[in-house]
Design a protein around this motif. Structure first.
Motif, PDB file in Angstrom:
ATOM      1  N   GLY A  44     -43.198 -39.443  37.167  1.00 40.83           N
ATOM      2  CA  GLY A  44     -42.289 -39.048  36.102  1.00 40.83           C
ATOM      3  C   GLY A  44     -41.019 -38.367  36.565  1.00 40.83           C
ATOM      4  O   GLY A  44     -40.316 -37.739  35.759  1.00 40.83           O
ATOM      5  N   LEU A  45     -40.661 -38.471  37.841  1.00 42.36           N
ATOM      6  CA  LEU A  45     -39.431 -37.853  38.325  1.00 42.36           C
ATOM      7  C   LEU A  45     -38.216 -38.531  37.696  1.00 42.36           C
ATOM      8  O   LEU A  45     -38.149 -39.759  37.634  1.00 42.36           O
ATOM      9  N   VAL A  46     -37.288 -37.731  37.233  1.00 41.28           N
ATOM     10  CA  VAL A  46     -36.059 -38.262  36.652  1.00 41.28           C
ATOM     11  C   VAL A  46     -35.189 -38.835  37.768  1.00 41.28           C
ATOM     12  O   VAL A  46     -34.915 -38.162  38.762  1.00 41.28           O
ATOM     13  N   GLU A  47     -34.782 -40.080  37.616  1.00 40.13           N
ATOM     14  CA  GLU A  47     -33.962 -40.766  38.608  1.00 40.13           C
ATOM     15  C   GLU A  47     -34.513 -40.583  40.024  1.00 40.13           C
ATOM     16  O   GLU A  47     -33.855 -40.044  40.917  1.00 40.13           O
ATOM     17  N   ALA A  48     -35.725 -41.041  40.201  1.00 43.18           N
ATOM     18  CA  ALA A  48     -36.346 -40.979  41.528  1.00 43.18           C
ATOM     19  C   ALA A  48     -35.560 -41.794  42.542  1.00 43.18           C
ATOM     20  O   ALA A  48     -35.721 -41.604  43.750  1.00 43.18           O
ATOM     21  N   ASN A  49     -34.702 -42.694  42.063  1.00 44.69           N
ATOM     22  CA  ASN A  49     -33.892 -43.516  42.972  1.00 44.69           C
ATOM     23  C   ASN A  49     -32.584 -42.840  43.368  1.00 44.69           C
ATOM     24  O   ASN A  49     -31.767 -43.444  44.070  1.00 44.69           O
ATOM     25  N   ALA A  50     -32.363 -41.594  42.951  1.00 43.88           N
ATOM     26  CA  ALA A  50     -31.156 -40.873  43.357  1.00 43.88           C
ATOM     27  C   ALA A  50     -31.266 -40.499  44.833  1.00 43.88           C
ATOM     28  O   ALA A  50     -32.306 -40.018  45.291  1.00 43.88           O
ATOM     29  N   MET A  51     -30.186 -40.723  45.576  1.00 45.58           N
ATOM     30  CA  MET A  51     -30.187 -40.396  47.000  1.00 45.58           C
ATOM     31  C   MET A  51     -28.817 -39.856  47.390  1.00 45.58           C
ATOM     32  O   MET A  51     -27.785 -40.274  46.844  1.00 45.58           O
ATOM     33  N   VAL A  52     -28.805 -38.924  48.314  1.00 42.74           N
ATOM     34  CA  VAL A  52     -27.558 -38.343  48.788  1.00 42.74           C
ATOM     35  C   VAL A  52     -27.090 -39.156  49.987  1.00 42.74           C
ATOM     36  O   VAL A  52     -27.804 -39.275  50.989  1.00 42.74           O
ATOM     37  N   GLY A 101     -34.635 -36.493  47.712  1.00 40.80           N
ATOM     38  CA  GLY A 101     -35.302 -35.211  47.501  1.00 40.80           C
ATOM     39  C   GLY A 101     -36.243 -35.276  46.321  1.00 40.80           C
ATOM     40  O   GLY A 101     -35.807 -35.174  45.162  1.00 40.80           O
ATOM     41  N   TRP A 102     -37.508 -35.465  46.588  1.00 40.44           N
ATOM     42  CA  TRP A 102     -38.522 -35.537  45.526  1.00 40.44           C
ATOM     43  C   TRP A 102     -39.265 -34.197  45.484  1.00 40.44           C
ATOM     44  O   TRP A 102     -40.429 -34.088  45.866  1.00 40.44           O
ATOM     45  N   PRO A 104     -40.425 -31.978  43.139  1.00 43.62           N
ATOM     46  CA  PRO A 104     -41.674 -31.694  42.428  1.00 43.62           C
ATOM     47  C   PRO A 104     -42.913 -32.179  43.188  1.00 43.62           C
ATOM     48  O   PRO A 104     -44.007 -31.643  43.003  1.00 43.62           O
ATOM     49  N   LEU A 105     -42.740 -33.197  44.036  1.00 40.66           N
ATOM     50  CA  LEU A 105     -43.841 -33.694  44.855  1.00 40.66           C
ATOM     51  C   LEU A 105     -43.880 -33.031  46.229  1.00 40.66           C
ATOM     52  O   LEU A 105     -44.714 -33.377  47.066  1.00 40.66           O
ATOM     53  N   GLN A 106     -42.932 -32.091  46.444  1.00 40.38           N
ATOM     54  CA  GLN A 106     -42.817 -31.395  47.733  1.00 40.38           C
ATOM     55  C   GLN A 106     -42.639 -32.395  48.879  1.00 40.38           C
ATOM     56  O   GLN A 106     -43.235 -32.285  49.943  1.00 40.38           O
ATOM     57  N   ARG A 107     -41.730 -33.363  48.623  1.00 39.90           N
ATOM     58  CA  ARG A 107     -41.475 -34.408  49.593  1.00 39.90           C
ATOM     59  C   ARG A 107     -39.977 -34.666  49.708  1.00 39.90           C
ATOM     60  O   ARG A 107     -39.220 -34.465  48.748  1.00 39.90           O
ATOM     61  N   GLN A 108     -39.574 -35.124  50.869  1.00 37.08           N
ATOM     62  CA  GLN A 108     -38.249 -35.687  51.016  1.00 37.08           C
ATOM     63  C   GLN A 108     -38.290 -36.778  52.091  1.00 37.08           C
ATOM     64  O   GLN A 108     -39.176 -36.788  52.942  1.00 37.08           O
ATOM     65  N   VAL A 109     -37.327 -37.691  52.000  1.00 30.43           N
ATOM     66  CA  VAL A 109     -37.194 -38.776  52.973  1.00 30.43           C
ATOM     67  C   VAL A 109     -35.763 -38.753  53.485  1.00 30.43           C
ATOM     68  O   VAL A 109     -34.808 -38.744  52.690  1.00 30.43           O
ATOM     69  N   ARG A 110     -35.602 -38.734  54.798  1.00 25.81           N
ATOM     70  CA  ARG A 110     -34.294 -38.749  55.443  1.00 25.81           C
ATOM     71  C   ARG A 110     -34.126 -40.068  56.197  1.00 25.81           C
ATOM     72  O   ARG A 110     -35.021 -40.469  56.953  1.00 25.81           O
ATOM     73  N   VAL A 111     -32.979 -40.703  56.003  1.00 28.04           N
ATOM     74  CA  VAL A 111     -32.700 -41.998  56.619  1.00 28.04           C
ATOM     75  C   VAL A 111     -31.409 -41.892  57.430  1.00 28.04           C
ATOM     76  O   VAL A 111     -30.411 -41.324  56.951  1.00 28.04           O
ATOM     77  N   GLU A 112     -31.424 -42.422  58.643  1.00 27.60           N
ATOM     78  CA  GLU A 112     -30.206 -42.616  59.423  1.00 27.60           C
ATOM     79  C   GLU A 112     -30.071 -44.111  59.677  1.00 27.60           C
ATOM     80  O   GLU A 112     -31.055 -44.773  60.037  1.00 27.60           O
ATOM     81  N   GLY A 113     -28.871 -44.640  59.474  1.00 31.01           N
ATOM     82  CA  GLY A 113     -28.726 -46.076  59.659  1.00 31.01           C
ATOM     83  C   GLY A 113     -27.282 -46.522  59.610  1.00 31.01           C
ATOM     84  O   GLY A 113     -26.353 -45.709  59.711  1.00 31.01           O
TER      85      GLY A 113
END
Length: 215
Positions: A44-52, A101-102, A104-113
């Motif tokens: 139920g995260l709002v805009e889970a597809n948001a990424m910086v 930055g997710w 509420p799930l205490q998670r984040q994913v970092r991508v370099e590319g």
């Protein structure tokens, strides 16, 4: 500005939703990302597809802004104005970063590319699925440029509405997608005592390797 004690206590809340072990990971970071992404959307995260998106200007000045993920295949796909600041910076140096930055799930994913433009066919296919107001906005907004007033923006939008009338709106030539092909992807899961789990995939000529980082 000082935070009140209750706010500070909330910031000090422990991370205790779970952990992340090497055995939990898929062999491919894009498969692992898809798993976590589905869980974020299912949670139920709002805009889970948001990424910086992070880029660097020619003079070395860093910049970041939020964009929306629109697809995952062999990379992470988003769409924007090619003449915007981010577009200009990616044209000069396609290396970039992404951060999901997710919290509420205490998670984040970092991508370099590295970002490359998607095909025109991909752009037009996606553009056709956008709401009409968003299609018109892509034509009306000179993204990242200074404008004199809100009224100037509204007048530009009104002119575009009049231009297209009731007819179809096609993708502007200066608008399209990027695909960020990752060289590394880090999965971060909060843990108690700030002893977080950080597992990073790194691309090598032989394939992906997985490494654990200290929190």
């Amino acid at each position: 500005m000082e935070l009140d004690p209750d706010a500070l206590a909330a910031l000090r809340a422990e991370y205790e939703l779970g952990g992340l072990d090497e055995a939990d990971l898929a062999p491919d970071p894009l498969a692992q990302f898809s798993l976590w992404f589905d869980q974020a959307r299912g949670g139920g995260l709002v805009e889970a597809n948001a990424m910086v998106l992070g880029t660097v200007a020619a003079d070395g000045t860093p910049a970041s802004r939020t964009v929306l993920l629109k697809g995952v295949d062999d990379g992470f796909v988003f769409f924007t104005n090619y003449t915007s600041r981010k577009g200009s910076e990616l044209a000069a140096d396609p290396r970039c970063t992404l951060l999901f930055g997710w919290y509420p799930l205490q998670r984040q994913v970092r991508v370099e590319g590295t970002a490359t433009q998607v095909t025109r066919e991909e752009t037009e296919s996606y553009f056709a699925t956008r709401p009409r107001d968003s299609q018109l906005g892509a034509w009306a907004s000179p993204q990242s440029e200074e404008v004199g007033s809100r009224e100037e923006l509204d007048a530009g939008y009104a002119a575009v509405v009049e231009r297209f009338g009731d007819g179809p709106v096609f993708a502007p030539p200066h608008w399209g997608g990027y695909r960020v092909v990752p060289s590394s992807v880090e999965f971060w899961q909060g843990r108690r005592g700030r002893m977080h789990d950080r597992l990073v995939y790194r691309r090598t000529p032989q394939g992906w390797t997985i490494h654990r980082l200290a929190p």
